[in-house]
Design a protein around this motif. Sequence first.
Motif, PDB file in Angstrom:
ATOM      1  N   TYR A  92     -16.564   4.223   5.536  1.00  0.00           N
ATOM      2  CA  TYR A  92     -15.863   5.394   5.013  1.00  0.00           C
ATOM      3  C   TYR A  92     -15.410   6.272   6.171  1.00  0.00           C
ATOM      4  CZ  TYR A  92     -17.067   4.307   0.228  1.00  0.00           C
ATOM      5  OH  TYR A  92     -17.153   3.699  -1.002  1.00  0.00           O
ATOM      6  N   TYR A  93     -14.138   6.636   6.123  1.00  0.00           N
ATOM      7  CA  TYR A  93     -13.528   7.435   7.175  1.00  0.00           C
ATOM      8  C   TYR A  93     -13.082   8.786   6.633  1.00  0.00           C
ATOM      9  CZ  TYR A  93     -13.127   2.991   9.674  1.00  0.00           C
ATOM     10  OH  TYR A  93     -13.389   1.798  10.295  1.00  0.00           O
ATOM     11  N   CYS A  94     -13.338   9.804   7.415  1.00  0.00           N
ATOM     12  CA  CYS A  94     -12.825  11.129   7.129  1.00  0.00           C
ATOM     13  C   CYS A  94     -11.513  11.309   7.883  1.00  0.00           C
ATOM     14  CB  CYS A  94     -13.848  12.167   7.592  1.00  0.00           C
ATOM     15  SG  CYS A  94     -13.302  13.861   7.510  1.00  0.00           S
ATOM     16  N   ALA A  95     -10.566  12.028   7.286  1.00  0.00           N
ATOM     17  CA  ALA A  95      -9.285  12.266   7.931  1.00  0.00           C
ATOM     18  C   ALA A  95      -8.848  13.701   7.697  1.00  0.00           C
ATOM     19  CB  ALA A  95      -8.243  11.297   7.390  1.00  0.00           C
ATOM     20  N   GLY A  96      -8.141  14.254   8.657  1.00  0.00           N
ATOM     21  CA  GLY A  96      -7.626  15.607   8.528  1.00  0.00           C
ATOM     22  C   GLY A  96      -6.153  15.663   8.888  1.00  0.00           C
ATOM     23  N   ARG A  97      -5.458  16.595   8.303  1.00  0.00           N
ATOM     24  CA  ARG A  97      -4.051  16.740   8.621  1.00  0.00           C
ATOM     25  C   ARG A  97      -3.714  18.187   8.884  1.00  0.00           C
ATOM     26  NH1 ARG A  97      -0.343  15.959   3.311  1.00  0.00           N
ATOM     27  NH2 ARG A  97       1.124  15.519   4.979  1.00  0.00           N
ATOM     28  N   ARG A  98      -2.566  18.414   9.507  1.00  0.00           N
ATOM     29  CA  ARG A  98      -2.180  19.759   9.932  1.00  0.00           C
ATOM     30  C   ARG A  98      -1.349  20.493   8.892  1.00  0.00           C
ATOM     31  NH1 ARG A  98      -1.582  17.024  15.230  1.00  0.00           N
ATOM     32  NH2 ARG A  98       0.578  16.559  14.647  1.00  0.00           N
ATOM     33  N   THR A  99      -1.271  19.956   7.694  1.00  0.00           N
ATOM     34  CA  THR A  99      -0.575  20.650   6.615  1.00  0.00           C
ATOM     35  C   THR A  99      -1.559  20.936   5.485  1.00  0.00           C
ATOM     36  OG1 THR A  99       0.089  18.556   5.613  1.00  0.00           O
ATOM     37  CG2 THR A  99       1.616  19.551   7.177  1.00  0.00           C
ATOM     38  N   ARG A 100      -1.188  21.876   4.641  1.00  0.00           N
ATOM     39  CA  ARG A 100      -2.138  22.346   3.627  1.00  0.00           C
ATOM     40  C   ARG A 100      -2.244  21.427   2.424  1.00  0.00           C
ATOM     41  NH1 ARG A 100      -3.527  27.853   4.370  1.00  0.00           N
ATOM     42  NH2 ARG A 100      -2.504  28.719   6.210  1.00  0.00           N
ATOM     43  N   GLN A 101      -1.202  20.660   2.150  1.00  0.00           N
ATOM     44  CA  GLN A 101      -1.220  19.810   0.969  1.00  0.00           C
ATOM     45  C   GLN A 101      -2.010  18.530   1.228  1.00  0.00           C
ATOM     46  OE1 GLN A 101       3.038  19.438   0.095  1.00  0.00           O
ATOM     47  NE2 GLN A 101       2.625  20.473  -1.837  1.00  0.00           N
ATOM     48  N   ALA A 102      -2.747  18.113   0.229  1.00  0.00           N
ATOM     49  CA  ALA A 102      -3.493  16.867   0.351  1.00  0.00           C
ATOM     50  C   ALA A 102      -2.528  15.690   0.401  1.00  0.00           C
ATOM     51  CB  ALA A 102      -4.440  16.712  -0.838  1.00  0.00           C
ATOM     52  N   GLY A 103      -2.882  14.681   1.162  1.00  0.00           N
ATOM     53  CA  GLY A 103      -2.085  13.469   1.250  1.00  0.00           C
ATOM     54  C   GLY A 103      -2.916  12.272   0.844  1.00  0.00           C
ATOM     55  N   ILE A 104      -2.235  11.192   0.441  1.00  0.00           N
ATOM     56  CA  ILE A 104      -2.969   9.996   0.038  1.00  0.00           C
ATOM     57  C   ILE A 104      -2.577   8.778   0.851  1.00  0.00           C
ATOM     58  CG2 ILE A 104      -3.319  10.879  -2.295  1.00  0.00           C
ATOM     59  CD1 ILE A 104      -1.120   8.973  -3.236  1.00  0.00           C
ATOM     60  N   GLN A 105      -1.698   8.981   1.819  1.00  0.00           N
ATOM     61  CA  GLN A 105      -1.266   7.879   2.675  1.00  0.00           C
ATOM     62  C   GLN A 105      -1.886   8.015   4.059  1.00  0.00           C
ATOM     63  OE1 GLN A 105       0.477   5.446   1.433  1.00  0.00           O
ATOM     64  NE2 GLN A 105       0.997   6.443  -0.503  1.00  0.00           N
ATOM     65  N   ILE A 106      -2.213   6.900   4.659  1.00  0.00           N
ATOM     66  CA  ILE A 106      -2.820   6.901   5.984  1.00  0.00           C
ATOM     67  C   ILE A 106      -1.934   7.633   6.983  1.00  0.00           C
ATOM     68  CG2 ILE A 106      -3.478   5.423   7.916  1.00  0.00           C
ATOM     69  CD1 ILE A 106      -4.399   3.352   5.831  1.00  0.00           C
ATOM     70  N   TYR A 107      -0.632   7.395   6.942  1.00  0.00           N
ATOM     71  CA  TYR A 107       0.257   7.966   7.951  1.00  0.00           C
ATOM     72  C   TYR A 107       0.371   9.486   7.850  1.00  0.00           C
ATOM     73  CZ  TYR A 107       3.864   8.310   4.318  1.00  0.00           C
ATOM     74  OH  TYR A 107       4.569   8.621   3.190  1.00  0.00           O
ATOM     75  N   GLU A 108      -0.087  10.062   6.768  1.00  0.00           N
ATOM     76  CA  GLU A 108       0.014  11.512   6.582  1.00  0.00           C
ATOM     77  C   GLU A 108      -1.064  12.275   7.352  1.00  0.00           C
ATOM     78  OE1 GLU A 108       0.015  11.189   2.168  1.00  0.00           O
ATOM     79  OE2 GLU A 108       1.781  12.481   2.312  1.00  0.00           O
ATOM     80  N   TYR A 109      -2.047  11.559   7.874  1.00  0.00           N
ATOM     81  CA  TYR A 109      -3.176  12.218   8.519  1.00  0.00           C
ATOM     82  C   TYR A 109      -3.082  12.153  10.044  1.00  0.00           C
ATOM     83  CZ  TYR A 109      -5.240  13.037   4.044  1.00  0.00           C
ATOM     84  OH  TYR A 109      -5.462  13.520   2.778  1.00  0.00           O
ATOM     85  N   ASP A 110      -3.489  13.262  10.666  1.00  0.00           N
ATOM     86  CA  ASP A 110      -3.366  13.429  12.110  1.00  0.00           C
ATOM     87  C   ASP A 110      -4.656  13.125  12.856  1.00  0.00           C
ATOM     88  OD1 ASP A 110      -1.699  16.111  10.812  1.00  0.00           O
ATOM     89  OD2 ASP A 110      -0.611  14.656  12.049  1.00  0.00           O
ATOM     90  N   TYR A 111      -5.779  13.291  12.196  1.00  0.00           N
ATOM     91  CA  TYR A 111      -7.074  13.131  12.854  1.00  0.00           C
ATOM     92  C   TYR A 111      -7.949  12.202  12.018  1.00  0.00           C
ATOM     93  CZ  TYR A 111      -5.323  17.625  14.556  1.00  0.00           C
ATOM     94  OH  TYR A 111      -4.535  18.627  15.056  1.00  0.00           O
TER      95      TYR A 111
END
Length: 121
Positions: free
Chosen positions: A91-110
Amino acid sequence: QVQLVESGGGLVQAGGSLRLSCTASGRTYAMGWFRQAPGREREVVAAINWSGGSTYYADSVKGRFTISRDNAKNTAYLQMNSLKPEDTAVYYCAGRRTRQAGIQIYEYDYWGQGTQVTVSS
């Protein structure tokens, strides 16, 4: 660069529960949990927006998993109940620099390094 560290994985019997935590070294906005089983592609499990007011769950975990966050602690959680052997994965945690939740791998920055969850039958 924000670093994410997951914890809480382990071995549990079917029907049991685990709680995963993901702590960020800095601010992240939307966060998500993904998983990857051996021989399979990484898939989204759950995602949550910055405020925590909007969440997404994969059909396979709806009603069993709950995603939440504590912004004061820069931490996201994944409560996993009624675990099944098919939930076994890293299980991997991911974070992104925008406020909206994303469901695609490419949407995440960290991304975190992952934590193993094994559910025995």
